[in-house]
Scaffold this motif. Sequence first.
Motif, PDB file in Angstrom:
ATOM      1  N   TYR A 138      36.084  29.463 -43.288  1.00 43.04           N
ATOM      2  CA  TYR A 138      37.177  29.807 -42.363  1.00 43.04           C
ATOM      3  C   TYR A 138      36.918  31.154 -41.703  1.00 43.04           C
ATOM      4  N   ALA A 170      39.575  34.500 -50.959  1.00 42.86           N
ATOM      5  CA  ALA A 170      39.590  33.438 -51.965  1.00 42.86           C
ATOM      6  C   ALA A 170      40.510  33.885 -53.094  1.00 42.86           C
ATOM      7  N   SER A 189      43.623  37.368 -44.981  1.00 40.28           N
ATOM      8  CA  SER A 189      43.873  38.681 -45.581  1.00 40.28           C
ATOM      9  C   SER A 189      44.967  39.409 -44.817  1.00 40.28           C
ATOM     10  N   VAL A 232      39.305  36.497 -44.613  1.00 39.81           N
ATOM     11  CA  VAL A 232      39.851  35.430 -45.448  1.00 39.81           C
ATOM     12  C   VAL A 232      39.589  35.771 -46.908  1.00 39.81           C
ATOM     13  N   ASP A 264      47.508  30.189 -45.004  1.00 39.16           N
ATOM     14  CA  ASP A 264      46.954  29.959 -46.338  1.00 39.16           C
ATOM     15  C   ASP A 264      46.941  28.466 -46.614  1.00 39.16           C
ATOM     16  N   ILE A 295      42.497  24.943 -43.018  1.00 38.35           N
ATOM     17  CA  ILE A 295      41.553  25.583 -43.930  1.00 38.35           C
ATOM     18  C   ILE A 295      40.923  24.502 -44.803  1.00 38.35           C
ATOM     19  N   VAL A 350      43.406  29.691 -50.740  1.00 34.29           N
ATOM     20  CA  VAL A 350      42.706  30.451 -49.703  1.00 34.29           C
ATOM     21  C   VAL A 350      43.768  31.063 -48.804  1.00 34.29           C
ATOM     22  N   SER A 351      43.578  32.324 -48.410  1.00 30.74           N
ATOM     23  CA  SER A 351      44.578  33.007 -47.593  1.00 30.74           C
ATOM     24  C   SER A 351      43.901  33.896 -46.568  1.00 30.74           C
ATOM     25  N   ALA A 380      36.930  29.920 -48.021  1.00 32.56           N
ATOM     26  CA  ALA A 380      37.172  31.238 -47.431  1.00 32.56           C
ATOM     27  C   ALA A 380      36.016  31.650 -46.529  1.00 32.56           C
ATOM     28  N   ALA A 433      37.916  27.516 -53.326  1.00 34.82           N
ATOM     29  CA  ALA A 433      38.403  28.749 -52.714  1.00 34.82           C
ATOM     30  C   ALA A 433      37.287  29.564 -52.080  1.00 34.82           C
TER      31      ALA A 433
END
Length: 231
Positions: free
Chosen positions: A117, A160, A175, A158, A70, A104, A172-173, A114, A110
Motif C-alpha cells: 500500500y 503494519a 500512519s 503505512v 485501515d 488495502i 494495516v493502517s 503495508a 500486515a
Amino acid sequence: MTLPEWRVFDDVDGLVAALADALCAEAEAAIAARGVFHLVLAGGSTPLALYRALADRHVGDAHWHLWYGDERCLPSDHPDRNSVMAESAWLSASRVPSENRRPIPAERGAGEAAALYAGWLKGVGDFDVVLLGMGEDGHTASLFPEHPWGDAPDSDDVVAVHDAPKPPPERVSLSAARLNRSQRVWFVITGSGKRHALRRWAWQETLPVAAVHGKQQTVAWVDALAWPADD
C-alpha cells in the motif's frame, strides 16, 4: 495540540445528511480545481450509513480516487473488512472505476500489505478528505494507544499493526504522518460509548485520535449521545 472543530447533531440521521452534503461539496470543489478528488474511507456503522446515503445520491465518478484508512487482516471477501462494507453499501454500483477504488490488500498479511500500500501511495499528494472514526480507547484507524502511531514526520506512510487490542490482532493502517498530509480530516463519532474518550480528547490527553489533523481543517462530527457536555 490543536483541538478540532466540534459539530454536534441531535441524531445520526441529521449528522449523516450534513456530512454527505459537505463531502459532495468538497468533491465538487476539488474536481473543479484539480480534476481529481482523493478520499480516504473509514469503517464503522455511521460511515456505513453515509455510504448508503452517497449511493442514494448516485455520488462518485472517474474523478474520484478512494483509499482506506485501515483494514483488518482477513480474507478479501470477509464481511468484517472495511472495503467489503464500502463496496456493498455504495461502490459496487457506483460510477467510480474499479481501478480508482484501492482497498488495502490486508489478506496478504500486515507486513506485506503495508509495504504494497505504501508503494501504491508513492506519488499521491495530499488527500482531499479523510474520514475517520474513534474507538472507546481513543484509537483512530488502527492506531492504538501503546502501539506505534507513525506520527514522526519521517514515518512510513503505512503501518503494519500487530497485537491490536481489538480482534483481529493483525491490521494495516495509514500512519498518523500520512493522514496528516490531508487537507481535511473529518472524524465521525456517534454513540454514548464514545463519550469518555471524547472528553479525554477535549481535555487534550495524549491519544492517537489527537495526533491526526488536517492541514486546512479538522472536524469532529458528533451526535448528541457521544457529546460529553452535560456529563
